[in-house]
Enzyme design. Structure first.
Site, mmCIF file in Angstrom:
data_model
loop_
_atom_site.group_PDB
_atom_site.id
_atom_site.type_symbol
_atom_site.label_atom_id
_atom_site.label_comp_id
_atom_site.label_asym_id
_atom_site.label_seq_id
_atom_site.Cartn_x
_atom_site.Cartn_y
_atom_site.Cartn_z
ATOM 1 C CG HIS A 183 85.501 69.628 66.242
ATOM 2 N ND1 HIS A 183 85.256 70.180 65.013
ATOM 3 C CD2 HIS A 183 85.274 70.610 67.148
ATOM 4 C CE1 HIS A 183 84.890 71.452 65.157
ATOM 5 N NE2 HIS A 183 84.907 71.730 66.451
ATOM 6 C CD GLU A 212 85.503 65.580 62.416
ATOM 7 O OE1 GLU A 212 84.965 66.043 61.396
ATOM 8 O OE2 GLU A 212 85.236 65.979 63.565
ATOM 9 C CB CYS A 264 85.025 72.061 60.776
ATOM 10 S SG CYS A 264 86.341 71.704 61.971
ATOM 11 C CB CYS A 316 88.246 68.220 61.564
ATOM 12 S SG CYS A 316 87.655 68.444 63.258
#
EC number: 3.5.4.33
Length: 161
Positions: A62, A64, A92, A95
């Protein structure tokens, strides 16, 4: 508490969110879901990331997570003290957990994630008082632009331009 009122955003917040949007566009250019992130400390970007799950065949790739890794390498430390994450989509659970573990000071996100948002939409892991760290949280910065990136991407993906 999540702050979403535009009065709370500073001029530099807009600048850094534009950087995150530029990262999201990099993801979009390679067919990834357009999500981007930057981590800023003392007025300097120390970590950048964009979604690479499909490219890397990695569910943890992801925006992040990539930005966190880069920022940690830049600092030579896993604690991201005094750092702010700017991300185009609400983090999410994975993260959000990594941000708490990394002791990030502040998170600013663009648009909410009704299916996986853990910065206030489904739950708020970033400000869970039972954890050993809570993060300052601002949501809704350049919300329309961030949401539009995702909407247009998925419309094109489904063939409905």
């Amino acid at each position: 508490m999540i702050t979403t009122e535009t009065d709370y955003f500073r001029e530099e917040d807009y600048k850094w969110m534009q950087e995150a949007i530029a990262e999201a566009r990099k993801a979009e250019a390679i067919g990834e879901v357009p999500i981007g992130a930057v981590i800023v400390k003392d007025g300097e970007v120390i970590g950048r990331g964009f979604n690479l799950r499909e490219t890397n065949l990695d569910p943890t790739a992801h925006a992040e997570m990539i930005a966190i890794r880069e920022a940690s390498q830049h600092l030579g430390a896993w604690r991201l003290l005094g750092c702010t994450l700017y991300v185009t989509l609400e983090p999410c659970p994975m993260c959000a957990g990594a941000l708490v573990q990394g002791r990030i000071q502040k998170v600013v996100y663009g648009t909410t994630d009704p299916k996986a948002g853990c910065a206030g939409t489904l739950m708020n892991l970033l400000q869970e008082p039972r954890f050993n760290h809570e993060t300052e949280l601002l949501g809704g910065l350049l919300q329309q632009e961030c949401a539009q990136l995702l909407t247009q991407f998925f419309r094109r993906l489904r063939g409905r331009t």
